[in-house]
Design an enzyme around this catalytic site. Structure first.
Site, PDB file in Angstrom:
ATOM      1  N   THR A  24       0.818  -1.215   0.000  1.00 48.92           N
ATOM      2  CA  THR A  24       0.000   0.000   0.000  1.00 48.92           C
ATOM      3  C   THR A  24       0.853   1.268   0.000  1.00 48.92           C
ATOM      4  OG1 THR A  24      -0.172   0.060   2.422  1.00 48.92           O
ATOM      5  CG2 THR A  24      -1.847  -1.199   1.245  1.00 48.92           C
ATOM      6  N   ASP A  25       0.185   2.383  -0.294  1.00 54.79           N
ATOM      7  CA  ASP A  25       0.838   3.689  -0.256  1.00 54.79           C
ATOM      8  C   ASP A  25       0.439   4.414   1.033  1.00 54.79           C
ATOM      9  OD1 ASP A  25      -1.757   4.624  -0.675  1.00 54.79           O
ATOM     10  OD2 ASP A  25      -1.404   5.179  -2.763  1.00 54.79           O
ATOM     11  N   LEU A  26       0.759   5.686   1.133  1.00 49.00           N
ATOM     12  CA  LEU A  26       0.462   6.442   2.350  1.00 49.00           C
ATOM     13  C   LEU A  26      -1.024   6.531   2.659  1.00 49.00           C
ATOM     14  CD1 LEU A  26       3.024   9.377   2.088  1.00 49.00           C
ATOM     15  CD2 LEU A  26       3.056   7.460   3.693  1.00 49.00           C
TER      16      LEU A  26
END
Length: 129
Positions: free
Chosen positions: A13-15
C-alpha cells in the site's frame, strides 16, 4: 479459468493505505506464474530444452476501484486468444464479486538471444486445455 488468491499486505500500500498502482502488475504476474505452474509447465525446463522464455509484449490495464490493506483478493486468468507466436490473456483482480483491476496481457516467446520465436507446440496445447 485460473484463480489465484492473495492478501494485501502493508508493504503493498501507499500512504493512503490503498494498493500502490504498480503492485497490481506484481499480483497478476504472480497469478500468471502459478497458472503456468498449475498447467504442469516448468518454465526453467522450457528455457533449457527449447531456449524459449515468456515475455510481456503488451499490457493494457484499467484501474476500477482501490484495494486496501488486508483485503483478500482473487486474480482470475483466462486465455482469450492463442496463436503460434503469442498468447492473449484477460486478468481480473477481484475483491469478492467486485472488479478492482482488469488487464489485457499479450505474451510472446523469446529465444536465448531475445528475439521473438514461436511458442513451443506442446506449451500451446497445454494452455488451451
Amino acid at each position: 479459468m485460473h484463480r489465484f488468491e492473495l492478501r494485501v499486505y502493508y508493504e503493498d500500500t501507499d500512504l493512503a493505505g490503498i494498493v500502490y498502482y504498480a503492485n497490481y502488475l506484481r499480483f497478476i504476474e504472480r497469478a500468471r506464474s502459478e497458472w503456468v505452474r498449475d498447467l504442469g509447465i516448468d518454465q526453467r525446463r522450457m528455457r533449457d530444452e527449447t531456449g524459449a522464455v515468456f515475455a510481456v509484449r503488451r499490457l493494457e490495464a484499467d484501474y476500477l476501484r482501490p484495494a486496501q490493506f488486508d483485503d483478500e483478493l482473487v486474480v482470475e486468468t483466462q486465455v482469450t486468444k492463442i496463436t503460434p507466436a503469442r498468447l492473449e490473456l484477460e486478468q481480473v483482480v477481484l475483491r469478492g464479486a467486485e472488479r478492482l483491476f482488469v488487464a489485457q496481457v499479450t505474451l510472446v516467446a523469446l529465444d536465448g538471444q531475445g528475439a521473438p520465436t514461436r511458442l513451443p507446440a506442446v506449451i500451446r496445447q497445454q494452455m488451451v486445455h
